[in-house]
Design an enzyme around this catalytic site. Structure first.
Site, PDB file in Angstrom:
ATOM      1  N   HIS A   1     -25.706  -7.881  -0.473  1.00 41.62           N
ATOM      2  CA  HIS A   1     -26.932  -8.133  -1.235  1.00 41.62           C
ATOM      3  C   HIS A   1     -27.708  -6.840  -1.503  1.00 41.62           C
ATOM      4  O   HIS A   1     -28.555  -6.804  -2.393  1.00 41.62           O
ATOM      5  CB  HIS A   1     -27.817  -9.170  -0.524  1.00 41.62           C
ATOM      6  CG  HIS A   1     -28.587  -8.660   0.654  1.00 41.62           C
ATOM      7  ND1 HIS A   1     -28.182  -8.848   1.956  1.00 41.62           N
ATOM      8  CD2 HIS A   1     -29.747  -7.967   0.729  1.00 41.62           C
ATOM      9  CE1 HIS A   1     -29.058  -8.306   2.775  1.00 41.62           C
ATOM     10  NE2 HIS A   1     -30.024  -7.759   2.063  1.00 41.62           N
TER      11      HIS A   1
ATOM     12  N   ASP B   1     -21.624 -11.318   3.327  1.00 41.88           N
ATOM     13  CA  ASP B   1     -22.645 -10.327   2.964  1.00 41.88           C
ATOM     14  C   ASP B   1     -22.248  -8.921   3.407  1.00 41.88           C
ATOM     15  O   ASP B   1     -23.068  -8.146   3.899  1.00 41.88           O
ATOM     16  CB  ASP B   1     -24.005 -10.699   3.559  1.00 41.88           C
ATOM     17  CG  ASP B   1     -25.160 -10.023   2.819  1.00 41.88           C
ATOM     18  OD1 ASP B   1     -24.917  -9.478   1.722  1.00 41.88           O
ATOM     19  OD2 ASP B   1     -26.288 -10.032   3.338  1.00 41.88           O
TER      20      ASP B   1
ATOM     21  N   ASN C   1     -33.752  -2.284   6.115  1.00 41.41           N
ATOM     22  CA  ASN C   1     -32.771  -2.084   7.179  1.00 41.41           C
ATOM     23  C   ASN C   1     -31.439  -2.785   6.907  1.00 41.41           C
ATOM     24  O   ASN C   1     -30.503  -2.637   7.691  1.00 41.41           O
ATOM     25  CB  ASN C   1     -33.314  -2.595   8.516  1.00 41.41           C
ATOM     26  CG  ASN C   1     -34.395  -1.700   9.077  1.00 41.41           C
ATOM     27  OD1 ASN C   1     -35.511  -2.148   9.317  1.00 41.41           O
ATOM     28  ND2 ASN C   1     -34.096  -0.437   9.263  1.00 41.41           N
ATOM     29  N   SER C   2     -31.349  -3.586   5.863  1.00 36.80           N
ATOM     30  CA  SER C   2     -30.127  -4.340   5.594  1.00 36.80           C
ATOM     31  C   SER C   2     -28.910  -3.426   5.500  1.00 36.80           C
ATOM     32  O   SER C   2     -28.938  -2.408   4.829  1.00 36.80           O
ATOM     33  CB  SER C   2     -30.253  -5.110   4.282  1.00 36.80           C
ATOM     34  OG  SER C   2     -31.014  -6.258   4.449  1.00 36.80           O
TER      35      SER C   2
ATOM     36  N   GLY D   1      -6.651 -26.166   3.034  1.00 35.57           N
ATOM     37  CA  GLY D   1      -6.703 -27.235   2.035  1.00 35.57           C
ATOM     38  C   GLY D   1      -7.188 -28.566   2.576  1.00 35.57           C
ATOM     39  O   GLY D   1      -6.670 -29.614   2.192  1.00 35.57           O
TER      40      GLY D   1
END
Length: 514
Positions: A136, A166, A239-240, A296
């Site tokens: 992100h 992420d 800080n991500s 599946g």
């Protein structure tokens, strides 16, 4: 850079509390092995790790519409990175934009302005210039720059990103000698272990904070493989993408989000465990994208009522609610109603554990599966497919949903024991509820408020396909089987329900006959 309830996170570092000493005459310890005590200070550790951490700055260009009779808004004023006024001006500009679809002033093309963002990252391969950050952080970026610990700014190329976890991988090319961090084993992290965080909060690069691991295996509904490490180390916006280190200086997590009603740190932050992140990074390096295993099946939790209905000793495993046609599960003879107890030698304590185990398995590999079916265990083997390919072909993901039409007025059979009204499926009901011609069963036409069915959120329009793993095609068959359960002094039945192509098992409890 900000989710609705989860904000950007930071770099954490696991440290461990000392084990309790035992008397010489005490019996052998059965607790986990002793761990390292916190040092008097984090000076040496911080000095060693700071060069591995980088700041990630992004720039995205967006078009803004020009309303007739109004001049286009100018670009945001130049502000220092992480300025507290940045949010103020950005919010003002967003509110001043015209509604979507507003026509531009005659002869004026859409205006373009730049939007900047900040995050963190860390070097994992100094020779190749590989840097890990959050997906992100770089999503939608037209330009990505990496700022090293000595303030050197480098252009970065996006190698690949995975929104499900992420995680993103960047690459820089430079003659400058980089310092790489080392991966650690997140499975060895323990609640109560010390952590330090190094990151870029509000643009203040090289910031070090400390805390502890507050919890493990957190599900915050961020993705299908949630297994977050929670920490109270102070982390804030910017800080991500930073690393979580253990006391040895090894990366055991990638900080991704914080929970905060105010936008600032309140001591609840989350990091993707390194064992998940590392597997994703290895695939991004090799393929430029993820290649996950695919079984599946659609699954659901095994509740105590369902476990009792199926004769299982306790709630465990993943209950197969449906099997995707032309999938590896079909080939392996896995059926709806089976409970997957283990996969490739790993026990499945809850349904949440299965998707990660399957996803981390190699595409094309053969995996051993243990099932619970008909009151006994069955062993089988499955050759896994590729999740990304299945998604492109529309075989994976949630089923299509269509809202059914208004309630029917056809003849209804009331089954008071379950709090249900049901009808046979005729041509008129198939057309009204858009029921496929191949679907057989009994249609729910009414639900008694506060009854057993209402308690389990059964709705009019649901189709009962089975009761106690036996097919049912008429209201009379359903009523007879419920009566048999009541006369047999049972207190629950297991229904197999279809709702707009989504199938799942529901155990309904009722008062047994006295």
């Amino acid at each position: 850079m900000q989710r609705k309830t989860l904000l950007v996170a930071s770099f954490l570092c696991l440290l461990s509390l000392p084990a309790t000493a035992q008397e010489p005459s005490a019996p052998p310890a059965t607790s986990p092995p002793p761990t390292m005590a916190a040092p008097p200070s984090f000076e040496a550790l911080s000095e060693r790790l700071l060069p591995t951490v980088v700041n990630v700055a992004t720039t995205s260009k967006i078009e803004t519409e020009t309303v007739e009779g109004m001049p286009a808004l100018p670009d945001l004023p130049p502000l220092p990175p992480g300025s507290p006024f940045e949010d103020f001006f950005r919010d003002f500009y967003d509110r001043m934009q015209p509604p979507p679809g507003t026509p531009n002033a005659p002869g004026q093309p859409p205006a373009e302005r730049s939007v900047s963002g900040l995050g963190s990252g860390f070097v994992i391969d100094a020779a190749k210039g590989y840097i890990v950050t959050n997906a992100h952080v770089i999503k939608g970026a037209d330009e990505i720059k990496v700022i090293l610990h000595d303030d050197t700014s480098l252009d970065a190329t996006l190698i690949g990103a995975d929104e499900k976890t992420d995680i993103a991988l960047l690459q820089v090319k430079t003659d400058i000698k980089l310092t790489a961090a080392q991966w650690g084993d997140s499975d060895h992290s323990r609640v109560g272990s010390w952590v330090i965080a190094i990151g870029n909060p509000f643009g203040l690069g090289g910031t070090v904070t400390a805390g502890i691991v507050s919890a493990r295996q957190r599900d915050i509904n961020a993705g299908p493989y949630d297994d977050f490490i929670q920490t109270d180390a102070s982390i804030n916006r910017g800080n991500s993408g930073g690393p979580m280190f253990n006391l040895k200086g090894e990366v055991i997590g990638v900080n991704t989000a914080i929970f905060s009603p105010t936008g600032g740190s309140v001591g609840i932050g989350f990091a993707v465990p390194s064992n998940i992140a590392r597997n994703v990074i290895d695939q991004l390096v090799k393929y430029g994208q993820t290649r996950r295993g695919w079984l599946g099946v659609r699954i659901q939790d095994v509740t105590p009522d369902i476990a009792e209905s199926l004769g299982l000793d306790k709630p465990r495993g993943a209950l197969v609610s449906s099997v995707v046609p032309d999938s590896p599960a079909i080939t392996a003879d896995i059926k709806a109603g089976d409970i997957i107890l283990s996969f490739n030698g790993h026990d499945i304590p809850t349904s949440r554990a299965l998707p990660r185990l399957v996803a981390e398995s190699e595409v094309g590999a053969k995996a051993a599966v243990t099932l619970w079916r008909g009151g006994k265990t069955i062993d089988t083997a499955v050759t896994l497919g590729e999740l990304e390919k299945a998604e492109k072909e529309g075989k994976s993901g949630p089923p299509k949903t269509e809202k059914p039409s208004a309630a029917v007025t056809s003849a209804q059979t009331d089954i008071a024991t379950l709090g249900l009204g049901v009808s046979a499926i005729d041509d008129a009901l198939r057309a009204q509820y858009k029921i496929p011609a191949t679907t057989q069963g009994v249609l729910v036409t009414a639900v008694t408020p506060q009854g057993p069915a209402a308690d389990k959120a059964i709705q009019p329009g649901d189709i009962i396909l089975e009761i106690d793993q036996q097919t049912v095609n008429t209201p009379a068959e359903l009523a007879d089987k419920v009566d048999s359960a009541v006369k047999g002094s049972r207190n629950a039945v297991l229904l197999f329900i279809e709702r707009r192509e989504d199938r799942r098992f529901v155990a309904l409890k009722f008062k047994p006959k006295e």
